[in-house]
Design an enzyme around this catalytic site. Sequence first.
Site, PDB file in Angstrom:
ATOM      1  N   THR A   1       0.861  -1.186   0.000  1.00 25.13           N
ATOM      2  CA  THR A   1       0.000   0.000   0.000  1.00 25.13           C
ATOM      3  C   THR A   1       0.894   1.230   0.000  1.00 25.13           C
ATOM      4  O   THR A   1       2.124   1.118  -0.010  1.00 25.13           O
ATOM      5  CB  THR A   1      -0.907   0.016   1.247  1.00 25.13           C
ATOM      6  OG1 THR A   1      -0.123   0.354   2.400  1.00 25.13           O
ATOM      7  CG2 THR A   1      -1.577  -1.335   1.473  1.00 25.13           C
ATOM      8  N   CYS A   2       0.276   2.411   0.040  1.00 28.74           N
ATOM      9  CA  CYS A   2       1.079   3.630   0.048  1.00 28.74           C
ATOM     10  C   CYS A   2       1.881   3.769   1.336  1.00 28.74           C
ATOM     11  O   CYS A   2       2.874   4.489   1.378  1.00 28.74           O
ATOM     12  CB  CYS A   2       0.191   4.854  -0.146  1.00 28.74           C
ATOM     13  SG  CYS A   2      -1.095   5.052   1.106  1.00 28.74           S
ATOM     14  N   ASN A   3       1.452   3.090   2.384  1.00 29.53           N
ATOM     15  CA  ASN A   3       2.124   3.235   3.679  1.00 29.53           C
ATOM     16  C   ASN A   3       2.980   2.035   4.075  1.00 29.53           C
ATOM     17  O   ASN A   3       3.644   2.084   5.109  1.00 29.53           O
ATOM     18  CB  ASN A   3       1.090   3.481   4.782  1.00 29.53           C
ATOM     19  CG  ASN A   3       0.607   4.909   4.792  1.00 29.53           C
ATOM     20  OD1 ASN A   3       1.339   5.820   4.416  1.00 29.53           O
ATOM     21  ND2 ASN A   3      -0.631   5.111   5.179  1.00 29.53           N
ATOM     22  N   ARG A   4       2.942   0.961   3.299  1.00 32.89           N
ATOM     23  CA  ARG A   4       3.723  -0.222   3.686  1.00 32.89           C
ATOM     24  C   ARG A   4       3.945  -1.134   2.492  1.00 32.89           C
ATOM     25  O   ARG A   4       3.142  -1.174   1.550  1.00 32.89           O
ATOM     26  CB  ARG A   4       3.011  -0.997   4.785  1.00 32.89           C
ATOM     27  CG  ARG A   4       1.782  -1.754   4.362  1.00 32.89           C
ATOM     28  CD  ARG A   4       1.071  -2.456   5.499  1.00 32.89           C
ATOM     29  NE  ARG A   4       0.536  -1.499   6.445  1.00 32.89           N
ATOM     30  CZ  ARG A   4       0.993  -1.362   7.697  1.00 32.89           C
ATOM     31  NH1 ARG A   4       1.952  -2.148   8.148  1.00 32.89           N
ATOM     32  NH2 ARG A   4       0.464  -0.472   8.509  1.00 32.89           N
TER      33      ARG A   4
ATOM     34  N   SER B   1      -1.929   1.208  11.271  1.00 32.14           N
ATOM     35  CA  SER B   1      -2.042   2.216  10.214  1.00 32.14           C
ATOM     36  C   SER B   1      -1.640   3.598  10.713  1.00 32.14           C
ATOM     37  O   SER B   1      -1.672   3.875  11.913  1.00 32.14           O
ATOM     38  CB  SER B   1      -3.480   2.274   9.697  1.00 32.14           C
ATOM     39  OG  SER B   1      -3.867   1.038   9.127  1.00 32.14           O
TER      40      SER B   1
ATOM     41  N   GLY C   1      -6.456  11.789 -10.507  1.00 29.69           N
ATOM     42  CA  GLY C   1      -6.670  10.380 -10.203  1.00 29.69           C
ATOM     43  C   GLY C   1      -8.120  10.151  -9.809  1.00 29.69           C
ATOM     44  O   GLY C   1      -8.752  11.017  -9.209  1.00 29.69           O
TER      45      GLY C   1
ATOM     46  N   LYS D   1     -10.082   4.951  -5.414  1.00 31.39           N
ATOM     47  CA  LYS D   1     -10.849   4.954  -4.176  1.00 31.39           C
ATOM     48  C   LYS D   1     -10.433   6.117  -3.280  1.00 31.39           C
ATOM     49  O   LYS D   1     -11.282   6.785  -2.672  1.00 31.39           O
ATOM     50  CB  LYS D   1     -10.642   3.623  -3.443  1.00 31.39           C
ATOM     51  CG  LYS D   1     -11.480   3.481  -2.172  1.00 31.39           C
ATOM     52  CD  LYS D   1     -12.960   3.423  -2.500  1.00 31.39           C
ATOM     53  CE  LYS D   1     -13.787   3.171  -1.255  1.00 31.39           C
ATOM     54  NZ  LYS D   1     -15.241   3.164  -1.546  1.00 31.39           N
ATOM     55  N   MET D   2      -9.126   6.360  -3.170  1.00 33.61           N
ATOM     56  CA  MET D   2      -8.654   7.456  -2.327  1.00 33.61           C
ATOM     57  C   MET D   2      -9.188   8.791  -2.823  1.00 33.61           C
ATOM     58  O   MET D   2      -9.609   9.643  -2.037  1.00 33.61           O
ATOM     59  CB  MET D   2      -7.125   7.474  -2.292  1.00 33.61           C
ATOM     60  CG  MET D   2      -6.554   8.473  -1.313  1.00 33.61           C
ATOM     61  SD  MET D   2      -6.671   7.912   0.391  1.00 33.61           S
ATOM     62  CE  MET D   2      -5.377   6.664   0.398  1.00 33.61           C
ATOM     63  N   SER D   3      -9.212   8.957  -4.139  1.00 34.77           N
ATOM     64  CA  SER D   3      -9.720  10.196  -4.710  1.00 34.77           C
ATOM     65  C   SER D   3     -11.208  10.355  -4.423  1.00 34.77           C
ATOM     66  O   SER D   3     -11.687  11.452  -4.107  1.00 34.77           O
ATOM     67  CB  SER D   3      -9.480  10.208  -6.222  1.00 34.77           C
ATOM     68  OG  SER D   3      -8.094  10.193  -6.506  1.00 34.77           O
TER      69      SER D   3
END
Length: 466
Positions: A49-52, A109, A189, A192-194
Amino acid sequence: MHIVVVGLNYRTAPVEVREQFAFAEKDLPAALHQLMKTKSVLEGVVVATCNRTEIYVVVDRLHMCGYFIRSYLEQWFGVNSEQFTQHMYIYEDEQAIAHLFRVTCGLDSMVIGETQILGQVRSSFLTAQTEGVTGTWFNRLFKQAVTLGKRAHSETSIGESAVSVSYAAVELGKRIFGMFTGKKVLILGAGKMSELTVKHLYSSGAAEVIVANRTLSRAIELAEKFSGRPSTIEDALKHLDEVDIIISSTGADGYVLTADQVAEGMKRRPSRPLFMIDIAVPRDIDPAAASVPDVFLYDIDDLEGIVENNLEMRRSEAVKIEVMITEELDEFQLWLKTLGVRPVIRALQDKSNEIHEETMESLFNKLPELDEHQRKVIRRLTKSIVNQMMHDPINVIKEMSGGKQGNEALEYFTRIFALQEQLESSADGDSPAPVQRTAAEHDRASRSSDSLAPKAAFAPAGLQGG
């Protein structure tokens, strides 16, 4: 056999390091198969993911495992291990399982209690399962982890109050502009985040949101949900002077927005600030854009402290989830310890069925006058006797196999009921695919070793866990 996780995350590595280890979704199947070629690896799942970025593996030995996985990452990404080893953590066995449980529950997280990671772990597991690189251990473990994550959010208040990376991005924007009333926002973009970011923006009063995506159809789809304006990224970047806020979250490999493009856009909007948040990994916006006058650029690492005020309640709920995790950890360890008893019980059942069938055939040959109803009654009653006779021994061996002398108990059980022939016949008859064969190896290994005895996790000196 052992369960190991090797990874780096937002706590141990800055975004410029993490972005070097971002697995592209299209490349993940090939990456998984390459992982399976790594020495000692029997099962594998990659959570990126963006964090891991985390590599979960079942290995047949711990010695040199960390080295093998680091070599795999080094070869796949073309990055010298000296550049990232200090950012990595390695957890083994009990600690690795507990870590996975904490990840799926959202306790590991950046935004504690967020739910997006649960879907990401589930998706990662399903991809690995589809590619045939999971077996008995991970099929059980990851399903249990996902179920636990769902329980954690349904049985506690850990997910209450809007706290997420997208929420944090919008909160950061409020610090610059106050409210978004009358502000025009460009979203780069359409993932989902967007979508989550657009929801927060509209609830905060944004006047207009432009949704830009490389694929216009996807931009139209998202824009229609919120009465926004769709655009391609190329067209949107030609009109930077029209917007006040840019939030970028694409899956591009390189910069979508360069410093030169930002500087050119700012020439057409003198004395008007431009606020940009880059929540993509790899980053979408050239960090050099921050040096352009009147430009405020933040990346995902800048968001960590934004949500602190909303986290106190979640921390108290996290204590309840830690209790759940301990219970689930005990349950998985018990399952793993009793894994070896299953073939033995199956062998006993097979042997009893064979004896019962042979006895019925002999009896019916000697009593040919019996009609079909009488035969069914006799078969049912005698089968009930056999099952009742086996009931207590099976329950006792299940209990004993989870104890300290479980392997010895299984050996005596096998000898007492003379099951060796059935066990050997079952093993000889196996001709499964590679992963199924691995699962069978796990079953046999668990009969010969207590492979989940707690081990001390290795991590570089001074490094805190993920």
